[in-house]
Design a protein around this motif. Structure first.
Motif, PDB file in Angstrom:
ATOM      1  N   THR B 559       0.838  -1.207   0.000  1.00 16.00           N
ATOM      2  CA  THR B 559       0.000   0.000   0.000  1.00 16.00           C
ATOM      3  C   THR B 559       0.873   1.256   0.000  1.00 16.00           C
ATOM      4  N   TRP B 560       0.501   2.179  -0.874  1.00 15.24           N
ATOM      5  CA  TRP B 560       1.217   3.453  -0.944  1.00 15.24           C
ATOM      6  C   TRP B 560       0.225   4.588  -0.682  1.00 15.24           C
ATOM      7  N   GLU B 561       0.746   5.627  -0.106  1.00 14.42           N
ATOM      8  CA  GLU B 561      -0.095   6.801   0.030  1.00 14.42           C
ATOM      9  C   GLU B 561       0.252   7.773  -1.099  1.00 14.42           C
ATOM     10  N   ILE B 562      -0.796   8.325  -1.702  1.00 14.83           N
ATOM     11  CA  ILE B 562      -0.585   9.159  -2.890  1.00 14.83           C
ATOM     12  C   ILE B 562      -0.842  10.616  -2.536  1.00 14.83           C
ATOM     13  N   ASP B 563       0.035  11.474  -2.995  1.00 11.28           N
ATOM     14  CA  ASP B 563      -0.201  12.910  -2.863  1.00 11.28           C
ATOM     15  C   ASP B 563      -1.310  13.287  -3.855  1.00 11.28           C
ATOM     16  N   ILE B 564      -2.327  13.915  -3.333  1.00  9.61           N
ATOM     17  CA  ILE B 564      -3.519  14.167  -4.170  1.00  9.61           C
ATOM     18  C   ILE B 564      -3.198  15.053  -5.381  1.00  9.61           C
ATOM     19  N   LYS B 565      -2.138  15.870  -5.251  1.00 11.26           N
ATOM     20  CA  LYS B 565      -1.789  16.747  -6.380  1.00 11.26           C
ATOM     21  C   LYS B 565      -1.162  15.942  -7.531  1.00 11.26           C
ATOM     22  N   ARG B 566      -0.511  14.839  -7.183  1.00  6.71           N
ATOM     23  CA  ARG B 566       0.154  14.041  -8.218  1.00  6.71           C
ATOM     24  C   ARG B 566      -0.718  12.906  -8.720  1.00  6.71           C
ATOM     25  N   LEU B 567      -1.946  12.859  -8.248  1.00  3.72           N
ATOM     26  CA  LEU B 567      -2.824  11.737  -8.603  1.00  3.72           C
ATOM     27  C   LEU B 567      -3.120  11.657 -10.106  1.00  3.72           C
ATOM     28  N   PRO B 568      -3.485  12.767 -10.787  1.00  2.00           N
ATOM     29  CA  PRO B 568      -3.807  12.648 -12.215  1.00  2.00           C
ATOM     30  C   PRO B 568      -2.629  12.132 -13.043  1.00  2.00           C
ATOM     31  N   LEU B 569      -1.431  12.623 -12.712  1.00  2.00           N
ATOM     32  CA  LEU B 569      -0.241  12.205 -13.455  1.00  2.00           C
ATOM     33  C   LEU B 569       0.011  10.712 -13.247  1.00  2.00           C
ATOM     34  N   LEU B 570      -0.118  10.271 -12.016  1.00  2.00           N
ATOM     35  CA  LEU B 570       0.118   8.853 -11.705  1.00  2.00           C
ATOM     36  C   LEU B 570      -0.913   7.965 -12.390  1.00  2.00           C
ATOM     37  N   ALA B 571      -2.167   8.415 -12.363  1.00  2.00           N
ATOM     38  CA  ALA B 571      -3.236   7.617 -12.993  1.00  2.00           C
ATOM     39  C   ALA B 571      -2.967   7.453 -14.483  1.00  2.00           C
ATOM     40  N   SER B 572      -2.519   8.530 -15.142  1.00  2.00           N
ATOM     41  CA  SER B 572      -2.254   8.426 -16.585  1.00  2.00           C
ATOM     42  C   SER B 572      -1.048   7.524 -16.847  1.00  2.00           C
ATOM     43  N   ASP B 573      -0.040   7.585 -15.971  1.00  2.00           N
ATOM     44  CA  ASP B 573       1.138   6.722 -16.123  1.00  2.00           C
ATOM     45  C   ASP B 573       0.759   5.248 -16.008  1.00  2.00           C
ATOM     46  N   LEU B 574      -0.072   4.942 -15.027  1.00  2.00           N
ATOM     47  CA  LEU B 574      -0.503   3.555 -14.824  1.00  2.00           C
ATOM     48  C   LEU B 574      -1.300   3.058 -16.026  1.00  2.00           C
ATOM     49  N   GLU B 575      -2.174   3.939 -16.504  1.00  2.00           N
ATOM     50  CA  GLU B 575      -3.014   3.549 -17.644  1.00  2.00           C
ATOM     51  C   GLU B 575      -2.153   3.315 -18.892  1.00  2.00           C
ATOM     52  N   ARG B 576      -1.134   4.161 -19.059  1.00  2.00           N
ATOM     53  CA  ARG B 576      -0.261   4.046 -20.224  1.00  2.00           C
ATOM     54  C   ARG B 576       0.522   2.727 -20.177  1.00  2.00           C
ATOM     55  N   ASN B 577       0.785   2.247 -18.964  1.00  2.00           N
ATOM     56  CA  ASN B 577       1.530   0.999 -18.815  1.00  2.00           C
ATOM     57  C   ASN B 577       0.624  -0.223 -18.735  1.00  2.00           C
ATOM     58  N   GLY B 578      -0.667  -0.007 -18.995  1.00  2.00           N
ATOM     59  CA  GLY B 578      -1.609  -1.123 -19.056  1.00  2.00           C
ATOM     60  C   GLY B 578      -1.957  -1.710 -17.692  1.00  2.00           C
ATOM     61  N   ILE B 579      -1.810  -0.919 -16.655  1.00  2.00           N
ATOM     62  CA  ILE B 579      -2.192  -1.398 -15.316  1.00  2.00           C
ATOM     63  C   ILE B 579      -3.582  -0.845 -15.009  1.00  2.00           C
ATOM     64  N   ALA B 580      -4.562  -1.751 -14.961  1.00  5.04           N
ATOM     65  CA  ALA B 580      -5.945  -1.310 -14.725  1.00  5.04           C
ATOM     66  C   ALA B 580      -6.119  -0.951 -13.253  1.00  5.04           C
ATOM     67  N   ILE B 581      -6.867   0.099 -13.032  1.00  8.21           N
ATOM     68  CA  ILE B 581      -7.090   0.539 -11.638  1.00  8.21           C
ATOM     69  C   ILE B 581      -8.575   0.427 -11.316  1.00  8.21           C
ATOM     70  N   GLN B 582      -8.863  -0.231 -10.196  1.00 16.39           N
ATOM     71  CA  GLN B 582     -10.243  -0.217  -9.688  1.00 16.39           C
ATOM     72  C   GLN B 582     -10.298   0.847  -8.592  1.00 16.39           C
ATOM     73  N   CYS B 583     -11.242   1.747  -8.739  1.00 15.06           N
ATOM     74  CA  CYS B 583     -11.271   2.907  -7.853  1.00 15.06           C
ATOM     75  C   CYS B 583     -12.460   2.825  -6.892  1.00 15.06           C
ATOM     76  N   PHE B 584     -12.208   2.985  -5.622  1.00 18.10           N
ATOM     77  CA  PHE B 584     -13.282   3.023  -4.611  1.00 18.10           C
ATOM     78  C   PHE B 584     -13.264   4.391  -3.940  1.00 18.10           C
ATOM     79  N   ASP B 585     -14.413   5.044  -3.957  1.00 16.93           N
ATOM     80  CA  ASP B 585     -14.502   6.351  -3.295  1.00 16.93           C
ATOM     81  C   ASP B 585     -15.371   6.194  -2.046  1.00 16.93           C
ATOM     82  N   TYR B 586     -14.759   6.411  -0.886  1.00 16.96           N
ATOM     83  CA  TYR B 586     -15.479   6.144   0.366  1.00 16.96           C
ATOM     84  C   TYR B 586     -16.417   7.288   0.780  1.00 16.96           C
TER      85      TYR B 586
END
Lengths: 67, 860
Positions: B559-586
């Protein structure tokens, strides 16, 4: 990815053990991430804070995690 | 010419009297023409009138002065009320003045002639008014006291401001409902009164007086918008903190202005010597002043008060006399011709002994009504606001509206506009003490409200009267930290107020408390990235390494904690590398994450694989090893959840808000395991009783159980078909319930009941009777036995099963049908001995007089 998670953090694992003795903390605990942090059920936060206040544990409450 | 025409409206008799008083010898024999020619030059002569006015006695001069002050024309009644003295004597003085021609009748609209001195309205000529010029309009100078009065009472603005803070502090920390027409709040107001400071003279106050001060405080706070209602509770508004930090002159001015506008506060109603009095003849007009009139009267008193100098002591009679001579009708109007409402005060009277109420005279009782009103204004709002200091010859009685002397204070002079400078004597640093035992003492009854407010943020107010006490503790200081105060700010505030450094142990504890506060945190809106399968760790290449570098150190192995400001960049990087993300919003509402049922089964959908849903499921159910995503409700886990402080309702709500449909079966099981399940009885009769209403409603909503229940014989009791008892037991067991057979139902029959012949219905396995009625002569369930036999059987059944019966019985004296709840004891040929629960004694009832008998489920 888990968004809008509520975390409880302490400096010492023993402090968390002490807190877990309270039923309100156990009731609000969703997942223990590390020996010093756990994920809380945000729906049970008012009851948790009231119980903590009653037992004179006053946590620092932050709206956003300082990274 | 004009004067001749005017005088001709008088009768000859009146003119003769006037001429005689003006010195005409032989006036009695003179005719009207001669009388007018004599009076004309004299009545309207400046010189003659000046000499005449100067020779008048004091009260007549006062009457003329009062008439001039009112514009030269007034009602006789109002004029009479403006001077002091006996009503008859005043009336005689007015008649004297009329006879001398100094007071004249109205010039126009005089439809008929009055007898001299009996006109309802009078006026004065300009020549008479000029003659009055040399006199003072008031007639008398304010009476200064030679020495201060023996008893003085100082309210003090500082005390009121301290109380203002205490009021806000009280409603902030305790549930306090806003006053309204609904339920009374005597307890809450008493509690509030105890938390306020006690001004001088309030120790002996009546309940009405002592409750007045907190109520005025409430009205002032409400008028200034310093209170608001949240969830039907009064709480301080955001503006309250700002107001408390303003300077005292501003606070005083605002409160003083607010009081002048208040319509909810009525000084007249606070005069305890005056009580409402029935209106004669059912009339509607009353002298009770309206709230608007009271506000105007309040302003009139203030305007008159401005004529007095600040500093010296004045007799309060001076203030009353001043108002009485200039504006006698400032509170109770005396308009019209003065007689429209009679000569007594309507609707109000003097409170007497034994609930009596005496009439008050409009002429002679001005001091008892208007005078007391002025005293009430001086005693309460003006004294509490620090405008005046009060003096008494002797201590006033409880509830008495009396002030003997007053003086305008320096604060009062500022508020009344008599002085520009406000005496600012705020608590200096030397008045605050912080002691090493963690107590803070404020050695003043009129402290700085801003300081009080700040202290209450990080210390606990522990009461006090002449000295206000606060206590510092870990919890109070940490509560201050929670509200945004820092340790440095707290210490600086205290040191500024005391003027010296804090004791070392306190400074050290502040540091320790701050550290312990920072050691325990609750963080909202955290974003975490979980990699349960290690997909990121397994992946090789520069891109994956770059992502891992972005993520930094994990807080747990996956588990990693993500800085909310860097979240969009990280999400696009993961998507570009073919890593699917399942997102849960509490923070979002839980959708259809699970499906409840059938039975005790729960199915978890992929969208419900978040930590919160999984945590809830693992609290109440065990996973099915064979089918992924399937869970089964577990009694042991549910009970463990109860031990953690979760209630059945919490668990049921958590599950049902994640499911598209409610599941009564799961709800029933959790309720039953929660211990809310009261003993369920399957009686030999066979009866099923469940005393828990919630549980019973759940059983009725579960078709698999409800099918076994037959006729309802009481609110919580049903008949079960004899053949279905075992099946019902098994059905209950499958839903996690256990039916209890009460052994008391199997007790041996009472001796006398043994001989009772059991009806064929029971032997044949049909449903048994529970109600017998003489009107139908038959039991509610069909049977072939005779009515008397059925009654005897029902009573015997009640004795056998030790159950109560409800009995409708016909009594002889008086002749009427009555209802009793009885516990049958002995049944013989024609009577029943039973314990009557209504009469709480044993009684004998004749079977022939029983109208209705009903078997009840409860036992005595």
């Amino acid at each position: 990815m888990h968004k809008n998670v509520t975390l409880l953090e302490v400096d010492q694992p023993r402090q968390l053990e002490d807190l877990m003795a309270l039923p309100e903390v156990r009731a609000a605990c969703v997942r223990r991430l590390t020996p010093c942090s756990l994920v809380l059920d945000h729906n049970r936060l008012p009851q948790l804070l009231a119980a903590l206040k009653k037992h004179e544990y006053l946590p620092r409450i932050m709206d956003r995690r300082e990274t | 010419m004009l004067s001749s025409r005017f005088l001709s409206t008088y009768s000859t008799g009146s003119l003769k009297t006037m001429a005689r008083r003006r010195g005409l010898v032989g006036a009695a024999a003179a005719d009207k023409k001669r009388l007018i020619s004599f009076l004309g030059p004299r009545l309207f002569s400046r010189k003659a009138n000046r000499h005449l006015v100067q020779s008048l006695p004091g009260r007549q001069k006062q009457l003329l002065a009062a008439l001039k002050a009112r514009g030269g024309e007034a009602d006789t009644l109002a004029l009479a009320a403006s001077v002091e003295g006996e009503a008859m004597e005043i009336a005689r003085d007015i008649q004297d003045l009329v006879e001398m021609g100094l007071l004249l009748y109205p010039r126009e609209g005089c439809a008929y002639k009055y007898r001299l001195g009996e006109c309802g309205r009078v006026w004065m000529d300009q020549t008479t008014a000029d003659a009055v010029d040399s006199l003072q309009a008031t007639g008398v100078r304010p009476k200064l006291l030679a020495s201060p009065p023996p008893v003085t009472r100082r309210g003090g603005l500082g005390l009121l401001l301290a109380d203002l803070f205490l009021f806000l502090h009280h409603v902030e920390n305790r549930a306090f409902r806003p006053p309204g027409p609904g339920e009374p709040q005597i307890g809450e107001w008493l509690d509030l009164s105890r938390s306020l400071l006690v001004p001088d003279g309030m120790d002996e106050a009546t309940p009405l007086e002592s409750s007045g001060r907190p109520y005025l405080l409430y009205l002032l706070l409400e008028e200034r918008g310093l209170l608001k209602v949240r969830e039907r509770r009064l709480v301080p508004a955001a503006a309250a903190a700002q107001f408390l930090h303003r300077d005292t002159s501003y606070q005083a001015r605002q409160l003083f202005d607010s009081w002048q506008r208040l319509t909810g506060w009525n000084e007249f109603e606070r005069i305890q010597e005056i009580a409402p009095r029935p209106l004669p003849g059912g009339g509607r007009e009353t002298h009770q002043p309206s709230p608007g009139r009271v506000v105007r009267a309040r302003r009139r008193v203030l305007a008159t008060l401005r004529k007095f100098d600040p500093g010296p002591w004045y007799a309060s009679s001076s203030l009353r006399r001043e108002i009485k001579s200039t504006h006698p009708g400032f509170l109770v109007g005396r308009n019209g011709h003065g007689t429209a409402l009679g000569t007594t005060y309507c609707g109000i009277g003097e409170r007497g002994r034994h609930e009596t109420c005496h009439a008050l005279d409009l002429l002679s009782d001005w001091d008892r009504v208007e005078g007391r009103f002025i005293a009430r204004i001086l005693m309460e709002p003006l004294n509490w606001l620090g405008v005046v200091e009060l003096g008494f010859e002797g201590p006033p009685r409880r509830g008495e509206s009396r002030v003997d002397a007053f003086r305008i204070t320096r604060e009062g002079a500022f508020l009344l506009g008599l002085s520009d400078a406000f005496p600012d004597d705020k608590t200096g640093g030397s008045r605050l003490r912080v002691l090493p035992d963690f107590s803070i003492l404020l050695l003043s009854r009129s402290p700085d409200t801003g300081l009080l407010h700040d202290l209450s943020r990080f210390s606990t107010f522990t009461g006090g009267d002449h000295v206000l006490r606060f206590t510092l503790s870990r919890s109070s200081v940490q509560a201050g930290f929670q509200q945004g105060w820092t340790r440095t700010r707290m210490i600086r505030r205290l040191e500024e107020a005391t003027g010296e450094a804090l004791p070392q142990n306190i400074a050290a504890n502040f540091l320790e408390w701050e550290r312990s506060f920072n050691r325990f945190r609750i963080c909202h809106k955290v974003v975490l990235l979980e990699d349960p399968d290690g997909a990121l760790a397994k992946r090789n290449g520069t891109a994956a390494a770059h992502i891992r570098q972005q993520l930094g150190e994990p807080i747990s192995p996956s588990t990693w904690e993500i800085d909310i400001k860097r979240l969009p960049l990280l999400a696009s990087d993961l998507e570009r590398n073919g890593i699917a993300i399942q997102c849960f919003d509490y923070s979002a509402r839980a959708g259809h994450a699970v499906e409840l049922g059938p039975g005790l089964e729960i199915t978890q959908h992929p969208r419900g694989e978040d930590w919160l849903t999984t945590s809830i499921l693992s609290r109440v159910a065990v996973p099915d090893e064979e089918h992924a995503g399937r869970w089964k409700l577990s009694r042991s886990r549910v009970r463990a959840a109860f031990k953690d402080g979760l209630s059945a309702l919490d668990l049921i709500q958590s599950l049902e808000e994640r499911s598209p449909f409610p599941a009564p079966g799961i709800r029933l099981a959790i309720e039953a395991w929660a211990g809310r399940f009261q003993p369920t009885s399957v009686a030999r009769l066979p009866l099923f009783t469940c005393e828990d209403r919630t549980l019973l409603s759940l059983i009725l909503r579960t078709p698999a159980l409800a099918t076994y229940l037959g006729e309802q014989v009481a609110a919580d009791t049903f008949v079960i078909t004899p053949s279905g008892v075992q099946a019902f037991r098994q059905a209950l067991r499958s839903h996690g319930l256990r039916a209890v057979s009460r052994k008391t139902l199997r007790t041996r029959p009472v001796k006398l009941a043994r001989d009772v012949q059991r009806p064929a219905a029971e032997k044949s396995g049909q449903m048994l009777p529970f109600r017998w009625s003489r009107a139908t002569g038959a039991v509610s369930v069909a049977g072939e036995v005779k009515a008397q036999e059925k009654l005897r059987f029902l009573l015997a059944r009640a004795i056998e099963t030790r159950r109560k019966i409800r009995l409708q019985y016909y009594e002889d004296h008086p002749r009427r049908a009555v209802r009793h709840q009885v516990s049958p004891l002995i049944l013989d040929e024609s009577t029943l001995s039973a314990f009557c629960h209504n009469a709480r004694s044993q009684r004998t009832y004749r079977l022939a007089r029983m109208i209705v008998v009903e078997l009840l489920p409860e036992r005595p």
